[in-house]
Design an enzyme around this catalytic site. Structure first.
Site, PDB file in Angstrom:
ATOM      1  N   GLN A  74      26.082  76.821  19.748  1.00  0.00           N
ATOM      2  CA  GLN A  74      26.814  75.548  19.861  1.00  0.00           C
ATOM      3  C   GLN A  74      28.059  75.515  18.981  1.00  0.00           C
ATOM      4  O   GLN A  74      28.685  74.467  18.855  1.00  0.00           O
ATOM      5  CB  GLN A  74      25.889  74.363  19.591  1.00  0.00           C
ATOM      6  CG  GLN A  74      25.393  74.218  18.166  1.00  0.00           C
ATOM      7  CD  GLN A  74      24.354  73.112  18.046  1.00  0.00           C
ATOM      8  OE1 GLN A  74      23.190  73.289  18.396  1.00  0.00           O
ATOM      9  NE2 GLN A  74      24.742  71.952  17.560  1.00  0.00           N
ATOM     10  N   LEU A  92      26.556  59.380   7.576  1.00  0.00           N
ATOM     11  CA  LEU A  92      26.027  60.555   6.881  1.00  0.00           C
ATOM     12  C   LEU A  92      26.103  61.743   7.823  1.00  0.00           C
ATOM     13  O   LEU A  92      25.811  61.633   9.008  1.00  0.00           O
ATOM     14  CB  LEU A  92      24.578  60.308   6.455  1.00  0.00           C
ATOM     15  CG  LEU A  92      24.341  59.167   5.469  1.00  0.00           C
ATOM     16  CD1 LEU A  92      22.893  59.169   4.993  1.00  0.00           C
ATOM     17  CD2 LEU A  92      25.280  59.256   4.266  1.00  0.00           C
ATOM     18  N   SER A  93      26.536  62.870   7.284  1.00  0.00           N
ATOM     19  CA  SER A  93      26.671  64.088   8.079  1.00  0.00           C
ATOM     20  C   SER A  93      26.604  65.277   7.137  1.00  0.00           C
ATOM     21  O   SER A  93      27.118  65.211   6.015  1.00  0.00           O
ATOM     22  CB  SER A  93      28.034  64.093   8.792  1.00  0.00           C
ATOM     23  OG  SER A  93      28.349  65.400   9.237  1.00  0.00           O
ATOM     24  N   SER A  94      25.976  66.350   7.600  1.00  0.00           N
ATOM     25  CA  SER A  94      25.928  67.562   6.767  1.00  0.00           C
ATOM     26  C   SER A  94      27.337  68.053   6.484  1.00  0.00           C
ATOM     27  O   SER A  94      27.597  68.678   5.459  1.00  0.00           O
ATOM     28  CB  SER A  94      25.126  68.648   7.477  1.00  0.00           C
ATOM     29  OG  SER A  94      23.860  68.140   7.826  1.00  0.00           O
ATOM     30  N   HIS A 105      18.808  62.409   8.542  1.00  0.00           N
ATOM     31  CA  HIS A 105      17.722  63.195   9.138  1.00  0.00           C
ATOM     32  C   HIS A 105      16.358  62.612   8.744  1.00  0.00           C
ATOM     33  O   HIS A 105      15.429  62.572   9.543  1.00  0.00           O
ATOM     34  CB  HIS A 105      17.761  64.640   8.631  1.00  0.00           C
ATOM     35  CG  HIS A 105      19.000  65.393   8.998  1.00  0.00           C
ATOM     36  ND1 HIS A 105      19.962  65.737   8.086  1.00  0.00           N
ATOM     37  CD2 HIS A 105      19.421  65.886  10.184  1.00  0.00           C
ATOM     38  CE1 HIS A 105      20.918  66.407   8.682  1.00  0.00           C
ATOM     39  NE2 HIS A 105      20.630  66.510   9.962  1.00  0.00           N
ATOM     40  N   LYS A 131      24.400  59.144  15.807  1.00  0.00           N
ATOM     41  CA  LYS A 131      25.688  59.608  15.290  1.00  0.00           C
ATOM     42  C   LYS A 131      26.307  60.608  16.281  1.00  0.00           C
ATOM     43  O   LYS A 131      27.496  60.587  16.536  1.00  0.00           O
ATOM     44  CB  LYS A 131      25.474  60.251  13.925  1.00  0.00           C
ATOM     45  CG  LYS A 131      26.490  61.283  13.586  1.00  0.00           C
ATOM     46  CD  LYS A 131      27.194  61.010  12.309  1.00  0.00           C
ATOM     47  CE  LYS A 131      28.331  61.974  12.097  1.00  0.00           C
ATOM     48  NZ  LYS A 131      27.968  63.351  12.396  1.00  0.00           N
TER      49      LYS A 131
HETATM   50  O1  PAF Z   1      22.205  67.489  16.037  1.00  0.00           O
HETATM   51  C1  PAF Z   1      21.930  68.635  15.639  1.00  0.00           C
HETATM   52  O2  PAF Z   1      21.675  68.890  14.458  1.00  0.00           O
HETATM   53  C2  PAF Z   1      21.928  69.784  16.630  1.00  0.00           C
HETATM   54  O3  PAF Z   1      22.951  69.660  17.551  1.00  0.00           O
HETATM   55  C3  PAF Z   1      20.564  70.002  17.317  1.00  0.00           C
HETATM   56  C4  PAF Z   1      20.186  68.804  18.181  1.00  0.00           C
HETATM   57  C5  PAF Z   1      19.488  70.245  16.273  1.00  0.00           C
HETATM   58  C6  PAF Z   1      20.641  71.229  18.237  1.00  0.00           C
HETATM   59  O4  PAF Z   1      20.963  72.370  17.519  1.00  0.00           O
END
Ligand code: PAF
Length: 282
Positions: A62, A185-187, A38, A150
């Site tokens: 989502q 990298l990913s949360s 990020h 990603k």
């Molecule tokens: O990639 C993300 O973190 C999410 O899908 C986003 C683009 C912030 C939309 O909630």
């Protein structure tokens, strides 16, 4: 860094940053639990604008009914520090009620490019993404918005939506940031046990090997079968997909006569990981 949670205040703050149209604004939309991936988006954003606005909103629309909405890591204190240190000017972090007030009834659905891949495995996911991103665009009204490669299908969906709905916003994609062993990298990496974390590097490795075979003119279907077998051997189960697609349209392709992308999603333990890699045209 200003931290803003209400739309009326956001509009005022953005208008001040914009300084009568003399300053450009870049938006970095996130769901928080920020990592170096990020922060690379924030760095990129700064090269395109005078001010960087980041958003943190864990978007319920989502997440599917059986997904990790409740579990999703929330670390506002740490995130604020990281964004401040990286020179972000404003954090927009509204509540769910502020974003989706009672009676909210609109969904943005981008057909075609949202279907298959993660859209197949996570029905409704990209409607939720497109809807929140369109709202964030209207709320912040940035000149530029920056997203990670990603989430390659997400980036393609957003590019399509921006074209279709005439948002006057430049969309910038930033290459995936990786750990030392190649894991993107990913949360969600925070969910992995130590053992799963060690095994997880099989995902970028399998994609890298398959991409190299395809680039050399090897049979794509065989390369994908091999990639799936090495993922299964490393403990990934189920493997949602490993697919070769056109890099721009995400249409299925069977070779790299045009720029292509190899994309995968697979579960290790309780964690679903995704990754993708460029396959250069021969
Ligand atoms: O990639 C993300 O973190 C999410 O899908 C986003 C683009 C912030 C939309 O909630």
């Amino acid at each position: 860094m200003q931290i803003i949670r209400e739309l009326a205040l956001l509009r005022e703050a953005v208008s001040n940053l914009r300084n009568g149209g003399r300053r450009r604004i870049a938006l970095v939309p996130t769901m928080g639990a920020l990592h170096e991936g990020h922060l690379a988006l924030v760095d990129e954003a700064r090269t395109h604008a005078d001010h960087v606005v980041a958003s943190i909103f864990v978007n319920p629309k989502q997440f599917g009914a059986n997904e990790d909405l409740e579990l999703y890591p929330r670390r506002e204190g740490t995130d604020v520090k990281l964004l401040t240190d990286r020179g972000c000017d404003l954090l927009w972090t509204p509540s769910v009620e502020e974003v989706y007030p009672d009676g909210f009834a609109t969904t943005i659905s981008v057909s075609g490019i949202s279907e298959g891949l993660c859209g197949g495995a996570r029905p409704g996911h990209f409607d939720g993404v497109a809807t929140i991103v369109a709202k964030l665009f209207n709320q912040v009204q940035p000149d530029v918005a920056v997203f990670g490669e990603k989430d390659y299908q997400q980036l393609a969906v957003i590019r399509r939506m921006v074209r279709d709905l005439n948002f006057d916003i430049d969309i910038i994609g930033v290459p995936t940031q990786r750990d030392m062993d190649g894991l993107a990298l990913s949360s969600r990496n925070a969910y992995l046990t130590d053992e799963e974390r060690k095994a997880a590097h099989a995902l970028p490795r399998a994609l890298g090997q398959a991409a190299a075979r395809i680039e050399k003119g090897g049979d794509a279907a065989k390369a994908i079968e091999k990639a799936k077998a090495s993922l299964a051997a490393a403990g990934f189960d189920p493997i949602d997909y490993v697919e070769l697609r056109d890099a721009a349209t995400l249409q299925p392709v069977s070779n790299a006569k045009q720029p292509a992308r190899l994309l995968a999603a697979a579960r290790i333990g309780r964690t679903r990981l995704i990754d993708n890699i460029e396959v250069k045209a021969k």
